[in-house]
Design a protein around this motif. Structure first.
Motif, mmCIF file in Angstrom:
data_model
loop_
_atom_site.group_PDB
_atom_site.id
_atom_site.type_symbol
_atom_site.label_atom_id
_atom_site.label_comp_id
_atom_site.label_asym_id
_atom_site.label_seq_id
_atom_site.Cartn_x
_atom_site.Cartn_y
_atom_site.Cartn_z
ATOM 1 N N ILE A 83 0.861 -1.186 0.000
ATOM 2 C CA ILE A 83 0.000 0.000 0.000
ATOM 3 C C ILE A 83 0.891 1.228 0.000
ATOM 4 N N TYR A 84 0.726 2.076 -1.013
ATOM 5 C CA TYR A 84 1.528 3.305 -1.118
ATOM 6 C C TYR A 84 0.655 4.524 -0.859
ATOM 7 N N SER A 85 1.202 5.475 -0.099
ATOM 8 C CA SER A 85 0.575 6.788 0.048
ATOM 9 C C SER A 85 1.632 7.749 0.602
ATOM 10 N N HIS A 86 1.195 8.894 1.114
ATOM 11 C CA HIS A 86 2.140 9.871 1.663
ATOM 12 C C HIS A 86 1.509 10.599 2.837
ATOM 13 N N HIS A 87 2.372 11.012 3.789
ATOM 14 C CA HIS A 87 1.873 11.718 4.966
ATOM 15 C C HIS A 87 2.267 13.190 4.979
ATOM 16 N N ASP A 88 3.066 13.638 4.015
ATOM 17 C CA ASP A 88 3.376 15.065 3.931
ATOM 18 C C ASP A 88 2.218 15.809 3.290
ATOM 19 N N VAL A 89 2.150 17.114 3.537
ATOM 20 C CA VAL A 89 1.048 17.927 3.024
ATOM 21 C C VAL A 89 1.606 19.170 2.357
ATOM 22 N N ARG A 90 0.741 19.826 1.604
ATOM 23 C CA ARG A 90 1.100 21.083 0.963
ATOM 24 C C ARG A 90 1.122 22.227 1.972
ATOM 25 N N ALA A 91 1.931 23.236 1.679
ATOM 26 C CA ALA A 91 1.916 24.442 2.500
ATOM 27 C C ALA A 91 0.532 25.083 2.427
ATOM 28 N N ALA A 92 0.165 25.796 3.482
ATOM 29 C CA ALA A 92 -1.153 26.420 3.552
ATOM 30 C C ALA A 92 -1.012 27.872 3.988
ATOM 31 N N LYS A 93 -1.735 28.740 3.314
ATOM 32 C CA LYS A 93 -1.781 30.149 3.704
ATOM 33 C C LYS A 93 -2.960 30.334 4.662
ATOM 34 N N ASP A 94 -2.634 30.492 5.936
ATOM 35 C CA ASP A 94 -3.667 30.507 6.973
ATOM 36 C C ASP A 94 -4.753 31.535 6.703
ATOM 37 N N GLU A 95 -4.370 32.694 6.164
ATOM 38 C CA GLU A 95 -5.343 33.774 6.004
ATOM 39 C C GLU A 95 -6.410 33.469 4.959
ATOM 40 N N LEU A 96 -6.184 32.466 4.107
ATOM 41 C CA LEU A 96 -7.158 32.130 3.067
ATOM 42 C C LEU A 96 -8.219 31.135 3.544
ATOM 43 N N TRP A 97 -7.976 30.506 4.666
ATOM 44 C CA TRP A 97 -8.932 29.520 5.178
ATOM 45 C C TRP A 97 -10.075 30.250 5.859
ATOM 46 N N GLU A 98 -11.293 29.892 5.501
ATOM 47 C CA GLU A 98 -12.450 30.692 5.887
ATOM 48 C C GLU A 98 -12.853 30.506 7.349
ATOM 49 N N GLU A 99 -13.088 29.279 7.769
ATOM 50 C CA GLU A 99 -13.596 29.027 9.115
ATOM 51 C C GLU A 99 -12.644 28.221 9.973
ATOM 52 N N THR A 100 -11.835 27.388 9.351
ATOM 53 C CA THR A 100 -10.959 26.481 10.092
ATOM 54 C C THR A 100 -9.516 26.739 9.703
ATOM 55 N N PRO A 101 -8.653 27.175 10.622
ATOM 56 C CA PRO A 101 -7.225 27.265 10.296
ATOM 57 C C PRO A 101 -6.716 25.901 9.845
ATOM 58 N N PRO A 102 -5.756 25.868 8.919
ATOM 59 C CA PRO A 102 -5.368 24.605 8.274
ATOM 60 C C PRO A 102 -4.884 23.522 9.224
ATOM 61 N N PHE A 103 -4.269 23.913 10.350
ATOM 62 C CA PHE A 103 -3.747 22.902 11.270
ATOM 63 C C PHE A 103 -4.466 22.932 12.617
ATOM 64 N N GLU A 104 -5.684 23.454 12.585
ATOM 65 C CA GLU A 104 -6.591 23.351 13.723
ATOM 66 C C GLU A 104 -7.879 22.701 13.212
ATOM 67 N N PRO A 105 -7.808 21.414 12.883
ATOM 68 C CA PRO A 105 -8.909 20.733 12.186
ATOM 69 C C PRO A 105 -10.214 20.782 12.965
ATOM 70 N N ALA A 106 -11.300 20.739 12.218
ATOM 71 C CA ALA A 106 -12.639 20.787 12.800
ATOM 72 C C ALA A 106 -13.545 19.825 12.056
ATOM 73 N N VAL A 107 -14.614 19.424 12.713
ATOM 74 C CA VAL A 107 -15.614 18.537 12.124
ATOM 75 C C VAL A 107 -16.920 19.308 12.027
ATOM 76 N N ARG A 108 -17.469 19.390 10.835
ATOM 77 C CA ARG A 108 -18.770 20.036 10.647
ATOM 78 C C ARG A 108 -19.375 19.559 9.329
ATOM 79 N N ASP A 109 -20.692 19.507 9.305
ATOM 80 C CA ASP A 109 -21.443 19.137 8.095
ATOM 81 C C ASP A 109 -20.993 17.789 7.527
ATOM 82 N N GLY A 110 -20.639 16.857 8.399
ATOM 83 C CA GLY A 110 -20.264 15.534 7.936
ATOM 84 C C GLY A 110 -18.888 15.444 7.312
ATOM 85 N N ARG A 111 -18.055 16.473 7.529
ATOM 86 C CA ARG A 111 -16.712 16.471 6.957
ATOM 87 C C ARG A 111 -15.690 16.827 8.024
#
Length: 459
Positions: A83-111
């Motif tokens: 099984i192949y995959s990866h655990h690294d992620v892309r850089a994120a611009k915090d100011e562009l995230w609307e409700e959830t900062p990229p590394f402060e995950p949240a659960v809402r609306d089934g996602r």
């Protein structure tokens, strides 16, 4: 078994989500030296998760970027699946995230929202819980197939060192089949088996005009403008039919077979649905092909970035000395990276005005060849049956518009690649507010639980 798998996963759904949220908090961003400790933390987190699942052998391979290797080979005579995959992620611009900062995950609306939720930590969690569900539903002490994991830590920066990693550990990575989990499926209510991935050629083009930025009031008119010349060149990258104009580019591009066209046409598709889910304004591309054919069986060329002058802050009203652009060319089977790179070099040399100078850099170490799963691979049918069980309906067939090291894995390990992913086009990979559907995670885990129960079909 379907009932037992579902009951187990339903009973543990909150735990799956909680574990994913915890992993998403780790800023395992690829390509940033200051995030190297976070990549190690992320690898160690996954290693602990695999040990807790029951894998008797789990290692973190450090190297240039930490990769996680695990094996559970306790089924003599059964096939071995990597099984192949990866655990690294892309850089994120915090100011562009609307409700959830990229590394402060949240659960809402089934996602679950957070960087890496779908690409690809969520996909790995589906595998982990698929194995757990398989064991719970069958009552086995070990999987019915021999399983190995290779989860690398630099896919988002092009997997530059993956070839070396595969060579260094070739004796550990032998497998009959590779399951590649860094892809999408079509829709939550209509899954599809992915059977191909496009290749990728990345290039950066820098154009130089004046020797330095010069005031437009002093030199405007006779001075060469690097931005203008670059824009002129890039404007000629496609003709009025949407075809790429590199000479010889289509010489090896085969027309899609009638079978492939029928497979893609069978998927539920409307332009309105596609525009809404892809969050695009209109449909463009190569004339004479459907949207799905343009996505999965035809090549594409995109301008990923353009920079010149004063993109941030107050303008100086100066003619820019340098303009740069990053190009991303997606290739299809029978095209070769080296040939496309040569076509691009010749086209730039022929098309760019001689009033400027240029530098073209092609990232050969991160280039990827396209790959298509053999049509007669028995595991394709086994996956389709498992997806029917996991999603509750028969899947269609599709491709993946992006790339990945599938061809490298297949060529190095001498094994065919089977694609399986639980991402959706609307999951906003590489963008703000990345997310993954909890229902898709559960359906993916259920699919894998059923797949591992069919060892004879995976030979």
């Amino acid at each position: 078994m379907t009932r037992d798998v579902r009951e187990f996963l339903s009973a543990h759904q909150d735990v799956l989500v909680e574990e994913l949220v915890g992993w998403l908090r780790i800023r395992s961003v690829a390509g940033l030296p200051e995030r190297a400790p976070d990549l190690i933390r992320s690898a160690n987190w996954l290693a602990a998760e695999l040990r807790a699942t029951g894998f008797p052998a789990v290692e973190v391979w450090k190297g240039e970027a930490p990769a996680v290797y695990a094996e559970w080979c306790a089924a003599p005579g059964a096939p071995t699946v990597l099984i192949y995959s990866h655990h690294d992620v892309r850089a994120a611009k915090d100011e562009l995230w609307e409700e959830t900062p990229p590394f402060e995950p949240a659960v809402r609306d089934g996602r679950v929202y957070g960087r890496g939720a779908s690409d690809a930590k969520g996909q790995i969690m589906s595998h982990v819980w698929g194995i757990r569900a398989h064991l719970a539903a069958t009552g086995r002490d070990a999987p019915a197939v021999n399983l190995k994991f290779l989860v690398e830590g630099e896919e988002e920066s092009g997997s530059a060192h993956l070839a070396g990693l595969l060579d260094d550990h070739r004796d550990r990575l032998g497998a009959d089949l590779v399951v590649f989990s860094d892809t999408l499926t079509w829709r939550a209510d209509h899954p599809a088996v992915c059977t191909s991935a496009r290749g990728m050629v990345m290039a950066e083009l820098g154009v130089s005009g004046p020797l330095r930025d010069v005031h437009s009031g002093a030199a405007s008119g006779p001075a060469p403008n690097a931005a203008v010349e670059l824009a002129r060149l890039l404007g000629r990258l496609h003709d009025d039919k949407g075809r790429i104009t590199l000479p010889g580019f289509y010489d090896t591009v085969a027309e899609p077979s009638e079978r492939r066209r029928a497979e893609l046409a069978a998927l539920p598709f409307t332009e309105r649905d596609w525009l809404d889910r892809s969050e695009t304004r209109s449909i463009t591309g190569e004339a004479g092909y459907s949207v799905l054919e343009r996505l999965w069986v035809r090549p594409a060329a995109e301008i990923i970035s353009m920079v010149a002058g004063d993109p941030v802050g107050v303008t100086r009203s100066a003619i820019p000395a340098v303009a740069t652009a990053t190009l991303n060319i997606r290739t299809v089977p029978d095209q070769k990276v080296d040939e496309v790179a040569g076509q691009l070099r010749r086209w730039v040399a022929e098309q760019l005005a001689d009033t400027v100078e240029y530098d073209l850099t092609i990232a050969r170490e991160t280039a990827q060849e396209p790959y298509r799963t053999p049509d007669d691979l028995p595991a394709l049918d086994a996956l389709a049956v498992a997806m029917h069980d996991g999603f509750g309906q028969p899947p269609g067939r599709m491709g993946n518009a992006g790339g990945g090291p599938a061809e490298l894995l297949s060529r190095t390990l001498g094994a065919p690649v089977l694609f399986f992913g639980v991402g959706l086009p609307e999951d906003r990979w590489h963008d703000s507010d990345e997310r993954v559907s909890i229902e898709m995670l559960m359906n993916g885990a259920a699919t894998l639980a059923h797949l591992w129960s069919r060892p004879s079909a995976l030979r």
